[in-house]
Design a protein around this motif. Structure first.
Motif, short mmCIF file in Angstrom:
data_model
loop_
_atom_site.label_atom_id
_atom_site.label_comp_id
_atom_site.label_asym_id
_atom_site.label_seq_id
_atom_site.Cartn_x
_atom_site.Cartn_y
_atom_site.Cartn_z
N VAL A 159 8.29 -2.77 -3.73
CA VAL A 159 7.07 -3.56 -3.64
C VAL A 159 6.30 -3.53 -4.97
O VAL A 159 5.74 -4.53 -5.41
N LEU A 212 -3.23 -11.21 -5.41
CA LEU A 212 -1.89 -10.89 -4.89
C LEU A 212 -1.99 -10.90 -3.37
O LEU A 212 -2.89 -10.28 -2.81
N ALA A 213 -1.07 -11.64 -2.73
CA ALA A 213 -1.07 -11.69 -1.26
C ALA A 213 0.17 -11.00 -0.73
O ALA A 213 1.24 -11.07 -1.34
N PHE A 214 0.00 -10.34 0.41
CA PHE A 214 1.13 -9.71 1.11
C PHE A 214 1.35 -10.49 2.40
O PHE A 214 0.40 -10.76 3.12
N GLN A 215 2.59 -10.82 2.67
CA GLN A 215 2.90 -11.60 3.87
C GLN A 215 3.74 -10.76 4.83
O GLN A 215 4.81 -10.28 4.46
N ASP A 216 3.22 -10.60 6.05
CA ASP A 216 3.94 -9.87 7.10
C ASP A 216 4.36 -8.47 6.66
O ASP A 216 5.45 -8.00 7.00
N ALA A 217 3.47 -7.80 5.94
CA ALA A 217 3.79 -6.45 5.48
C ALA A 217 3.54 -5.44 6.58
O ALA A 217 2.54 -5.54 7.31
N PRO A 218 4.42 -4.44 6.71
CA PRO A 218 4.10 -3.32 7.62
C PRO A 218 2.85 -2.61 7.10
O PRO A 218 2.65 -2.53 5.89
N VAL A 242 10.01 1.45 0.86
CA VAL A 242 10.04 0.23 0.05
C VAL A 242 9.02 0.25 -1.08
O VAL A 242 8.95 -0.69 -1.87
N ARG A 296 2.68 -13.61 -4.37
CA ARG A 296 2.78 -13.36 -2.92
C ARG A 296 4.03 -12.56 -2.66
O ARG A 296 5.11 -12.96 -3.13
N VAL A 297 3.90 -11.47 -1.95
CA VAL A 297 5.03 -10.60 -1.64
C VAL A 297 5.29 -10.66 -0.15
O VAL A 297 4.40 -10.39 0.66
N LEU A 298 6.53 -11.05 0.20
CA LEU A 298 6.89 -11.20 1.62
C LEU A 298 7.76 -10.05 2.07
O LEU A 298 8.65 -9.60 1.34
N PHE A 299 7.56 -9.65 3.32
CA PHE A 299 8.30 -8.50 3.86
C PHE A 299 9.31 -8.92 4.92
O PHE A 299 10.19 -8.15 5.27
N THR A 300 9.12 -10.07 5.46
CA THR A 300 10.16 -10.62 6.34
C THR A 300 10.10 -12.10 6.08
O THR A 300 9.24 -12.58 5.36
N TRP A 332 10.98 -15.96 4.83
CA TRP A 332 11.43 -16.62 3.60
C TRP A 332 10.25 -17.34 2.98
O TRP A 332 9.33 -17.74 3.69
#
Lengths: 500, 500
Positions: free
Chosen positions: A407, B460-466, A403, A416-420, A422
């Protein structure tokens, strides 16, 4: 009731220019106290405010429901979020890192020679807050902008939102009473009303910064006023976001129904009246995902929206999208019932959005989502870039999928970047970021989370000051026990600092 | 010579719009590399640039002296300051705190429930830098704005100052060569020229922020352009400061000659062409301090100023002050020799400056100072407030004197408060603050010192990232060993972080 609260309560209907001047002068006088207040004192003010709002919940929630139609379950939760937010800022200022206390001992060997320099952050002065209609507690009178400004040591003048005037007034009374009751100075908090009042407030000489949550149109107009002042001031506006979501083919293959249900839940939550609403969802062409989303919202009926104006704007926006030659209505009726919003699912292609981004990629505030079908990853990423600045961007992929290229693009456009999951639902925490490239926000800061404090502070350095003339935060002995950086080394409380 | 340096060198005279577009496109391409670069890599670029400038010193200093008339001793010191600054930013990014890495583990008990959130700062994109005429090294092509932007990971396009075009071009060649030679991408640095080019640069779609040091007039005009863009961008301008100094009666009684000599040295340093020049000095009425300052500058003769334009503006400014009915010329000739600046000492009263602040309390860029006599402390503080926003404010008092009420007012108007010494000389360090309320600077940031980095970064925030999808700075194992805040707790490298 204190004098302040009485004054607040008496201001029903538009505030007069004389009343605004009076509130601003009182805020300036209060600032002389708040600028010198301790974190202990301000934490007590914030906690008293939180306690008072919790205590008033059963009075405030029905009032909010009458004016916003958001329902008592959602509103009750929002009160809890609002009071937790006040308490988190209390915790944060007691921890002390937010002050960025930094000490450099003298060093005659540098060029130019270094004197004794000690730097920390200091509150800006009175702050104007413009609340939003869609979060009558958490982004309104006692919301995040107010909480962070008070925590920083800035008096606040709230311009009440006309969509919930009675709730605003009553909340303002509770807040003013609690603050002054806990020892905060008179004038530390005021509530004003009226469109012209808002315009005057942004231009008022005593106001040193503005926090705003609302529309791109209204926010831009106030931003322009703030920047055109003889002395421009920071305008922290959170304006507009489309919040793109990109779903990979593998994710769709593995869990199309789960994704459809998740999207349906997110874009219809609170009648879609969230700044983080997923407005554009990129899926592989021919996947039938839009039909699944349509099925997932089939049972959802129209609900009253916050105001008739918002409902009309939504109907207008959806009709515009639906009327576009390249857009297909997959579910819902673009001709909405007056005053209400019913889910609408639309479908188009990346070719269409890239050909006409201005028409297809703007925020449509309400329960709609545009499913955009892409032929390949390059197309999908081009469409994300065409969306531009957003609060959030989401990718749904399968474990093990590469990904990184996705990303990279999501990080370019969003805060804010979400990976799972909503994007709706914005946790209030240390690491939260609620802000992104224009037009998501007007600045490089956040309006939610602990670091929102930084917006209402400016740095101040002391050079060669006698220890006794320094604020406690910068004295040699570190009497407040806060984290500090000394000669470039970050030192935690209780640990020895480098010596001169 | 690399291609980049050759391209830079070929740009003599005004840059064409096509060349500007080309430089901006190259900067955008370079950003794709710099945004993903490591602190190690960028530190190497900065250090290589510093080394190259040190190595070119004997060529650059004479060139600078020809164009600026500042003298080789001062200019040699300024090169050292400039290269030390580049190396300090290298140290700072390796330390890692500037990223504000923050991790919140999930917490289902909060309202709303907290997902896994991880936040850090990320470079904004290509940055435009407008250097100053008075520091041809430290605030110009390779100055603090350039150093901090590159350190942050932002490509830089410098608009060269017309007062030292040959030095700018040659410095740009050295910088571009060193950067690309150390592995930085082509396009990471460019140098453009021309008034219209500057206007286009601030409005260029690829530019994401502007650093500017210069006049209030020019800075305001560019600030306005930056704010009126369809997508406003941060404009970090350092514009104008009067830098008030307040001397108590006790201090004057104890060490009048020392203070007069100190002031004379400070306001005439570099022909007074410093943004921190002490322009207004408050002393007790009838103290004869102005005469002592006059005596201290008696032997000082006129020196060539940076440009004929600056000399003319200074002569004009001094003549305006001298012609004011309430101002007395104590030393020097307001009718200056063309092209040069000779010290002028003026005297007035707090009553006069409070009656006509617009005429008496503006910056006069050159070797003049206005001694303002006060009757009592309240008068003196009112005059400080009338000066308004400044980079610095200074108090000279005696040990044991109660200075808190004075410091309170100085802190209100300035970004740096001095307790002894004089404001000229701005050390480059972790705790430095070079910025203050309007019109000192346009924002709540600094243009000197390590925290200048913050201007060119956004959260920049990452949410639930692997874990594997996260930048190294935010991975569980903290492979870069940087300070991080985890679940609200600040943790230094090598210490265990709280676990989920």
């Amino acid at each position: 009731m204190t004098d302040t609260a009485a004054a607040v309560a008496s201001r029903t209907g538009d505030t007069t220019p004389a009343e605004l001047d009076e509130a601003a002068a009182a805020a300036r006088r209060a600032f002389a106290v708040t600028v010198a207040s301790t974190a202990d004192e301000r934490a007590a003010w914030l906690r008293a405010t939180a306690d008072a709002l919790d205590a008033a919940r059963d009075e405030l929630v029905p009032l909010a429901d009458e004016e916003t139609r958001l329902g008592s379950a959602r509103l009750t939760g929002e009160v809890a979020r609002t009071t937790a937010q006040l308490r988190l800022f209390a915790d944060a200022i007691l921890e002390g890192s937010y002050l960025e206390a930094t000490i450099d001992h003298p060093d005659p060997t540098t060029i130019p020679p270094r004197p004794d320099l000690r730097r920390m952050l200091r509150p800006l002065g009175p702050v104007a807050v413009f609340g939003a209609s869609n979060f009558p507690f958490a982004f309104s009178v006692a919301g995040g902008d107010t909480a962070s400004a008070l925590a920083a040591g800035c008096p606040v003048i709230v311009k009440g939102h006309p969509a919930h005037p009675r709730l605003s007034r009553r909340t303002a009374e509770v807040v003013a009473d609690a603050l002054v009751g806990a020892g905060a100075p008179e004038g530390v908090f005021a509530h004003v009303e009226g469109h012209e009042t808002g315009i005057a407030l942004v231009q008022h000489p005593e106001i040193r910064a503005v926090g705003f949550t609302g529309s791109l149109h209204g926010g831009r107009a106030l931003f322009d006023l703030a920047q055109r002042r003889p002395d421009p001031i920071p305008f922290y506006g959170e304006l507009s976001a489309v919040n793109p979501v990109l779903i990979t083919g593998a994710a769709l293959e593995a869990r199309a129904d789960e994704l459809a249900a998740g999207l349906a839940g997110s874009f219809t939550l609170g009648a879609g009246q969230f700044c983080t609403n997923p407005g554009v969802v990129l899926v592989p062409a021919g996947s039938g995902f839009a039909e699944r989303v349509a099925a997932a919202v089939a049972a959802t009926s129209a609900v009253p929206m916050l105001t008739d104006g918002i409902a009309a704007a939504f109907a207008n926006g959806v009709a515009g999208l639906a009327g576009h030659a390249d857009v297909e209505v997959v579910a819902g009726d673009p001709a909405q019932q007056p005053g209400s919003g019913a889910p609408v699912v639309l479908r188009t292609t990346t070719a269409a959005v890239l050909a006409d981004p201005g028409a297809l990629l703007h925020e449509c505030f309400g329960p709609s989502t545009l499913i955009v079908e892409y032929a390949d990853a390059a197309d999908a990423l081009a469409a994300v870039r065409a969306v531009g600045g957003s609060l959030t961007a989401t990718v749904h992929a399968q474990p093990g999928e590469e990904v990184a290229p996705i990303v990279e693009v999501l990080a370019e456009v969003a805060g804010r970047v979400l990976f799972t999951g909503w994007p709706t639902g914005v946790a209030v925490s240390w690491a939260q970021q609620h802000g992104g490239p224009w037009p998501a926000t007007t600045t490089i800061h956040t309006s939610v989370g602990v670091t929102a404090l930084r917006r209402f502070l400016r740095p101040l350095a002391f050079q060669d000051a006698p220890d006794a003339a320094l604020p406690a935060e910068l004295r040699d002995a570190n009497p407040l026990g806060i984290p500090r950086r000394v000669n470039g080394v970050l030192v935690l409380p209780g640990h020895p600092e480098p010596v001169a």
